[in-house]
Design a protein around this motif. Structure first.
Motif, PDB file in Angstrom:
ATOM      1  N   ASN A   1       0.810  -1.218   0.000  1.00 26.26           N
ATOM      2  CA  ASN A   1       0.000   0.000   0.000  1.00 26.26           C
ATOM      3  C   ASN A   1       0.843   1.268   0.000  1.00 26.26           C
ATOM      4  OD1 ASN A   1      -2.318  -1.616   0.108  1.00 26.26           O
ATOM      5  ND2 ASN A   1      -2.227  -1.706   2.347  1.00 26.26           N
ATOM      6  N   ALA A   2       2.124   1.160   0.320  1.00 24.91           N
ATOM      7  CA  ALA A   2       3.004   2.328   0.335  1.00 24.91           C
ATOM      8  C   ALA A   2       3.654   2.579  -1.019  1.00 24.91           C
ATOM      9  CB  ALA A   2       4.094   2.144   1.397  1.00 24.91           C
ATOM     10  N   LYS A   3       3.506   1.659  -1.934  1.00 15.64           N
ATOM     11  CA  LYS A   3       4.171   1.774  -3.232  1.00 15.64           C
ATOM     12  C   LYS A   3       3.639   2.965  -4.017  1.00 15.64           C
ATOM     13  CE  LYS A   3       5.444  -0.936  -7.320  1.00 15.64           C
ATOM     14  NZ  LYS A   3       6.894  -0.679  -7.097  1.00 15.64           N
ATOM     15  N   GLY A   4       4.545   3.783  -4.513  1.00 12.82           N
ATOM     16  CA  GLY A   4       4.185   4.913  -5.362  1.00 12.82           C
ATOM     17  C   GLY A   4       3.764   6.167  -4.630  1.00 12.82           C
ATOM     18  N   VAL A   5       3.663   6.120  -3.310  1.00 11.24           N
ATOM     19  CA  VAL A   5       3.251   7.301  -2.539  1.00 11.24           C
ATOM     20  C   VAL A   5       4.478   8.146  -2.235  1.00 11.24           C
ATOM     21  CG1 VAL A   5       2.114   8.171  -0.472  1.00 11.24           C
ATOM     22  CG2 VAL A   5       1.341   6.014  -1.518  1.00 11.24           C
ATOM     23  N   ALA A   6       4.555   9.333  -2.831  1.00 13.03           N
ATOM     24  CA  ALA A   6       5.733  10.192  -2.662  1.00 13.03           C
ATOM     25  C   ALA A   6       5.395  11.549  -2.047  1.00 13.03           C
ATOM     26  CB  ALA A   6       6.428  10.399  -4.011  1.00 13.03           C
ATOM     27  N   THR A   7       4.110  11.908  -2.039  1.00 15.12           N
ATOM     28  CA  THR A   7       3.668  13.166  -1.421  1.00 15.12           C
ATOM     29  C   THR A   7       2.787  12.829  -0.230  1.00 15.12           C
ATOM     30  OG1 THR A   7       3.696  14.320  -3.552  1.00 15.12           O
ATOM     31  CG2 THR A   7       2.444  15.335  -1.775  1.00 15.12           C
ATOM     32  N   VAL A   8       3.140  13.407   0.930  1.00 10.85           N
ATOM     33  CA  VAL A   8       2.414  13.056   2.155  1.00 10.85           C
ATOM     34  C   VAL A   8       2.112  14.301   2.973  1.00 10.85           C
ATOM     35  CG1 VAL A   8       3.436  10.750   2.286  1.00 10.85           C
ATOM     36  CG2 VAL A   8       4.545  12.669   3.456  1.00 10.85           C
ATOM     37  N   ALA A   9       1.136  14.165   3.835  1.00 16.73           N
ATOM     38  CA  ALA A   9       0.825  15.166   4.854  1.00 16.73           C
ATOM     39  C   ALA A   9       0.881  14.461   6.203  1.00 16.73           C
ATOM     40  CB  ALA A   9      -0.569  15.758   4.620  1.00 16.73           C
ATOM     41  N   VAL A  10       1.394  15.133   7.198  1.00 18.95           N
ATOM     42  CA  VAL A  10       1.469  14.541   8.536  1.00 18.95           C
ATOM     43  C   VAL A  10       0.186  14.873   9.281  1.00 18.95           C
ATOM     44  CG1 VAL A  10       2.744  14.398  10.700  1.00 18.95           C
ATOM     45  CG2 VAL A  10       3.978  14.748   8.549  1.00 18.95           C
ATOM     46  N   GLY A  11      -0.651  13.853   9.489  1.00 17.69           N
ATOM     47  CA  GLY A  11      -1.924  14.059  10.164  1.00 17.69           C
ATOM     48  C   GLY A  11      -1.823  13.979  11.672  1.00 17.69           C
TER      49      GLY A  11
ATOM     50  N   LEU B   1      -9.129  11.238   8.012  1.00 20.59           N
ATOM     51  CA  LEU B   1      -7.829  11.223   7.338  1.00 20.59           C
ATOM     52  C   LEU B   1      -7.884  10.362   6.075  1.00 20.59           C
ATOM     53  CD1 LEU B   1      -5.464  10.925  10.437  1.00 20.59           C
ATOM     54  CD2 LEU B   1      -5.972  12.971   9.093  1.00 20.59           C
ATOM     55  N   ASN B   2      -8.647   9.279   6.149  1.00 26.57           N
ATOM     56  CA  ASN B   2      -8.828   8.409   4.988  1.00 26.57           C
ATOM     57  C   ASN B   2      -9.539   9.161   3.864  1.00 26.57           C
ATOM     58  OD1 ASN B   2     -10.407   6.356   3.310  1.00 26.57           O
ATOM     59  ND2 ASN B   2      -9.116   4.986   4.525  1.00 26.57           N
ATOM     60  N   THR B   3     -10.577   9.913   4.232  1.00 25.67           N
ATOM     61  CA  THR B   3     -11.315  10.698   3.235  1.00 25.67           C
ATOM     62  C   THR B   3     -10.400  11.730   2.583  1.00 25.67           C
ATOM     63  OG1 THR B   3     -13.397  10.422   4.431  1.00 25.67           O
ATOM     64  CG2 THR B   3     -13.261  12.267   2.879  1.00 25.67           C
ATOM     65  N   TYR B   4      -9.583  12.401   3.389  1.00 26.22           N
ATOM     66  CA  TYR B   4      -8.659  13.393   2.827  1.00 26.22           C
ATOM     67  C   TYR B   4      -7.693  12.740   1.841  1.00 26.22           C
ATOM     68  CZ  TYR B   4      -4.809  16.642   2.354  1.00 26.22           C
ATOM     69  OH  TYR B   4      -3.828  17.455   1.836  1.00 26.22           O
ATOM     70  N   ALA B   5      -7.141  11.596   2.217  1.00 25.33           N
ATOM     71  CA  ALA B   5      -6.168  10.927   1.354  1.00 25.33           C
ATOM     72  C   ALA B   5      -6.799  10.575   0.002  1.00 25.33           C
ATOM     73  CB  ALA B   5      -5.637   9.669   2.048  1.00 25.33           C
ATOM     74  N   ARG B   6      -8.019  10.055   0.032  1.00 25.74           N
ATOM     75  CA  ARG B   6      -8.682   9.653  -1.210  1.00 25.74           C
ATOM     76  C   ARG B   6      -9.077  10.854  -2.069  1.00 25.74           C
ATOM     77  NH1 ARG B   6     -13.198   7.891  -0.208  1.00 25.74           N
ATOM     78  NH2 ARG B   6     -13.308   7.756   2.078  1.00 25.74           N
ATOM     79  N   GLU B   7      -9.543  11.930  -1.422  1.00 24.90           N
ATOM     80  CA  GLU B   7     -10.005  13.084  -2.195  1.00 24.90           C
ATOM     81  C   GLU B   7      -8.860  13.951  -2.713  1.00 24.90           C
ATOM     82  OE1 GLU B   7     -12.836  15.264   0.107  1.00 24.90           O
ATOM     83  OE2 GLU B   7     -14.371  13.682   0.021  1.00 24.90           O
ATOM     84  N   SER B   8      -7.758  13.978  -1.978  1.00 28.92           N
ATOM     85  CA  SER B   8      -6.636  14.844  -2.372  1.00 28.92           C
ATOM     86  C   SER B   8      -5.561  14.116  -3.173  1.00 28.92           C
ATOM     87  CB  SER B   8      -5.980  15.444  -1.122  1.00 28.92           C
ATOM     88  OG  SER B   8      -5.346  14.428  -0.355  1.00 28.92           O
ATOM     89  N   GLY B   9      -5.560  12.807  -3.086  1.00 29.60           N
ATOM     90  CA  GLY B   9      -4.504  12.051  -3.754  1.00 29.60           C
ATOM     91  C   GLY B   9      -3.171  12.130  -3.026  1.00 29.60           C
ATOM     92  N   VAL B  10      -3.207  12.531  -1.772  1.00 28.03           N
ATOM     93  CA  VAL B  10      -2.003  12.690  -0.961  1.00 28.03           C
ATOM     94  C   VAL B  10      -2.029  11.678   0.188  1.00 28.03           C
ATOM     95  CG1 VAL B  10      -0.754  14.250   0.600  1.00 28.03           C
ATOM     96  CG2 VAL B  10      -1.769  15.130  -1.516  1.00 28.03           C
ATOM     97  N   GLY B  11      -0.913  11.021   0.422  1.00 30.32           N
ATOM     98  CA  GLY B  11      -0.832  10.093   1.529  1.00 30.32           C
ATOM     99  C   GLY B  11      -0.836  10.823   2.861  1.00 30.32           C
ATOM    100  N   VAL B  12      -1.376  10.201   3.886  1.00 34.04           N
ATOM    101  CA  VAL B  12      -1.406  10.798   5.223  1.00 34.04           C
ATOM    102  C   VAL B  12      -0.583   9.919   6.171  1.00 34.04           C
ATOM    103  CG1 VAL B  12      -2.830  11.503   7.175  1.00 34.04           C
ATOM    104  CG2 VAL B  12      -3.662  11.834   4.833  1.00 34.04           C
ATOM    105  N   VAL B  13       0.296  10.568   6.912  1.00 40.06           N
ATOM    106  CA  VAL B  13       1.173   9.857   7.841  1.00 40.06           C
ATOM    107  C   VAL B  13       0.714  10.101   9.276  1.00 40.06           C
ATOM    108  CG1 VAL B  13       3.517   9.749   8.777  1.00 40.06           C
ATOM    109  CG2 VAL B  13       3.166   9.929   6.309  1.00 40.06           C
TER     110      VAL B  13
END
Length: 330
Positions: free
Chosen positions: A35-45, A184-196
């Motif tokens: 699930n971490a593959k390809g995720v290069a942009t993240v936000a720290v939640g 946080l899950n909703t944000y990740a899906r809507e923004s296309g950004v991973g949440v840490v």
């Protein structure tokens, strides 16, 4: 207090001894690595640092002082001398170091305002800061911990699995954690950004560590560490799926951080010794095995300046381990 965010302090942290792991343990456990593959942009939640201030550890003994009966040996440990300002400074330093390591590891880290200003988090309330939790540690052990968030993040959020509560008092926190996870899950899906989401639990007494002071099957040492099983990083991918990397061997830093003393009174020791001897005599005479066991109390006093540097170093080393594994999965 030493200023942990200064360049000199940061350099001092980087030049301290390498990571110390128990030899018989794997350093991490990884769940959902794909699930971490390809995720290069993240936000720290969330980035929460917990501090254990009180713990009760126990072990069942197979024989007493006379080898004729069993009992339970308990170690009650308490840490004093750590102020809220010290804990906040440690948390801020650990967070700044974590973000720096994420960036160095090839991740683009979004400003916190972009995440916390999103509609997905509009109804998500922060936990109380600081957050006190009665936690379940190893089997037969429990403790009290206080969690802080970085000043840079507006809310203290947790997701399920970030802590294991002891008793009914943590039910509300668990419910809030579930709501935060959904947001946080909703944000990740809507923004296309991973949440840490990151949680570190700092331990001070290091029970059961090899080479530590020992009595009756329990070992108590004053090294600082990021605790195994209760410290981890969770990445919520844009797909909504998670990759979780959990610390499985304590990340320990040895040094002059804490002064330890036996706080058991002479009366307590005398009463326990007398009860144990009486139990042994009764067992020998055929009256059955009486189980009295032993209890020892240990007082730990933090050394200002040293404690903060040691705790921040332990967190930095834990970040090094977790981010290194996360980067490899990308």
């Amino acid at each position: 207090m030493k200023k942990l965010l200064s360049a000199a302090a940061a350099l001092a942290l980087l030049t301290q001894p390498a990571i110390s792991f128990a030899k018989d343990q794997e350093p991490v456990k990884i769940s959902g690595p794909a699930n971490a593959k390809g995720v290069a942009t993240v936000a720290v939640g969330a980035f929460n640092v917990g501090f254990i201030f009180e713990s009760v550890d126990q072990t069942a003994a197979t024989g007493g002082l006379m080898g004729a009966f069993g009992g339970t040996t308990k170690a009650k440990s308490e840490l004093v001398g750590v102020t809220p300002e010290m804990m906040q400074a440690i948390t801020d330093a650990a967070y700044a170091d974590f973000v720096s390591q994420l960036t160095a590891g090839g991740y683009t880290v979004q400003p916190a305002a972009e995440l916390f200003g999103h509609a997905a988090l509009a109804k998500t309330k922060s936990q109380e800061v600081p957050l006190d939790i009665n936690i379940a540690l190893e089997k037969g052990s429990k403790g009290k911990a206080t969690y802080f968030k970085p000043t840079a993040l507006p809310s203290l959020l947790m997701v399920p699995g970030d802590f294991l509560g002891s008793g009914m008092s943590s039910m509300g926190i668990n419910m809030s954690a579930g709501q935060a996870s959904m947001a946080l899950n909703t944000y990740a899906r809507e923004s296309g950004v991973g949440v840490v989401d990151v949680v570190y639990l700092i331990d001070f007494s290091q029970q059961k560590r090899p080479g530590a002071f020992s009595f009756g099957g329990l070992q108590v040492n004053s090294a600082l560490s990021v605790s195994a099983d209760y410290s981890r990083i969770t990445l919520i991918a844009p797909s909504g799926k998670q990759a979780v990397i959990t610390v499985k061997a304590p990340v320990a830093v040895e040094g002059e951080f804490i002064e330890k003393s036996d706080a058991s009174s002479g009366t307590d020791k005398a009463l326990q010794s007398g009860a144990n001897v009486a139990g042994g005599v009764a067992a020998v005479m055929g009256f059955g095995g009486l189980r009295f066991g032993k209890t020892r109390k240990f007082a730990f006093t933090a050394k200002p300046g040293n404690y903060e540097e040691g705790a921040a170093k332990a967190a930095s080393l834990a970040s090094e381990v977790l981010i290194g594994r996360l980067s490899a999965l990308r």
